[in-house]
Write an enzyme that holds these catalytic residues in place. Structure first.
Site, short mmCIF file in Angstrom:
data_model
loop_
_atom_site.label_atom_id
_atom_site.label_comp_id
_atom_site.label_asym_id
_atom_site.label_seq_id
_atom_site.Cartn_x
_atom_site.Cartn_y
_atom_site.Cartn_z
N VAL A 79 0.87 -1.18 0.00
CA VAL A 79 0.00 0.00 0.00
C VAL A 79 0.90 1.22 0.00
CG1 VAL A 79 -1.76 1.28 1.28
CG2 VAL A 79 -1.88 -1.22 1.16
N GLU A 111 5.63 -14.74 2.64
CA GLU A 111 6.82 -14.57 3.47
C GLU A 111 6.96 -13.09 3.75
OE1 GLU A 111 10.04 -14.71 -0.13
OE2 GLU A 111 9.32 -16.57 0.72
N TYR A 123 -1.13 -9.00 9.33
CA TYR A 123 -1.29 -10.43 9.11
C TYR A 123 -1.80 -11.13 10.37
CZ TYR A 123 1.41 -9.47 4.90
OH TYR A 123 1.86 -8.96 3.70
#
Length: 163
Positions: A79, A111, A123
């Site tokens: 982003v 990863e 995440y």
């Protein structure tokens, strides 16, 4: 009248714009350069997809994935720094999870450098969990850092984001 932010599928013809956006997203990150040719090649693959998050006509974020066996591998995801913390990353992950579920892939995998705290926070909130580690995988200015391998089921993302 303002238009709500949207996520749209990418086409190979958008490669030059995506290369510019990718450079803004990863400015200063070692080994993070993606050329327009590399992006076009990914988007021409029958097992790959890409999405753009935009607000009106302003590109804000991008995400490229590919099917790899039973997994949906996140190839690159970023982003624009000026657009962060506004939900674009979540919107892009939702698009990838919806595609992965539609084509019956079991997990999204990626990863990430152990030092990338903002990405790790996102995440973790979405439901990714560690599935492995690559020692000294990323080169950084003062040496090397490990990469964490993370995975999540598509429905976990879709359910979390719909809350």
């Amino acid at each position: 009248m303002a238009v709500d932010p949207v996520v749209v599928p990418l086409s190979p013809g958008m490669a030059a714009i995506m290369a510019s956006l990718h450079a803004r997203c990863f400015a200063g990150a070692a080994g993070a350069d993606w050329s327009a040719l590399a992006i076009r090649t990914v988007l021409e693959s029958p097992v790959a997809r890409g999405w753009l998050a935009r607000d009106e006509d302003i590109p804000c974020g991008l995400l490229f994935v590919r099917a790899a066996g039973d997994d949906c591998e996140l190839l690159t995801f970023g982003v624009d720094p000026e657009s962060r913390r506004r939900g674009y990353g979540r919107m892009l992950l939702h698009a990838a999870a919806a595609w992965a579920r539609a084509v019956q892939l079991e997990r999204l995998v990626l990863e990430v450098a152990v030092t990338n705290r903002p990405a790790l926070a996102l995440y973790n909130r979405i439901g990714f969990s560690e599935s492995g580690r690559r020692k000294d995988y990323y080169r950084v200015a003062d040496g090397r850092v490990d990469a964490l391998l993370l995975a999540v089921r598509p429905d976990t993302i879709l359910n979390e984001i719909e809350k």
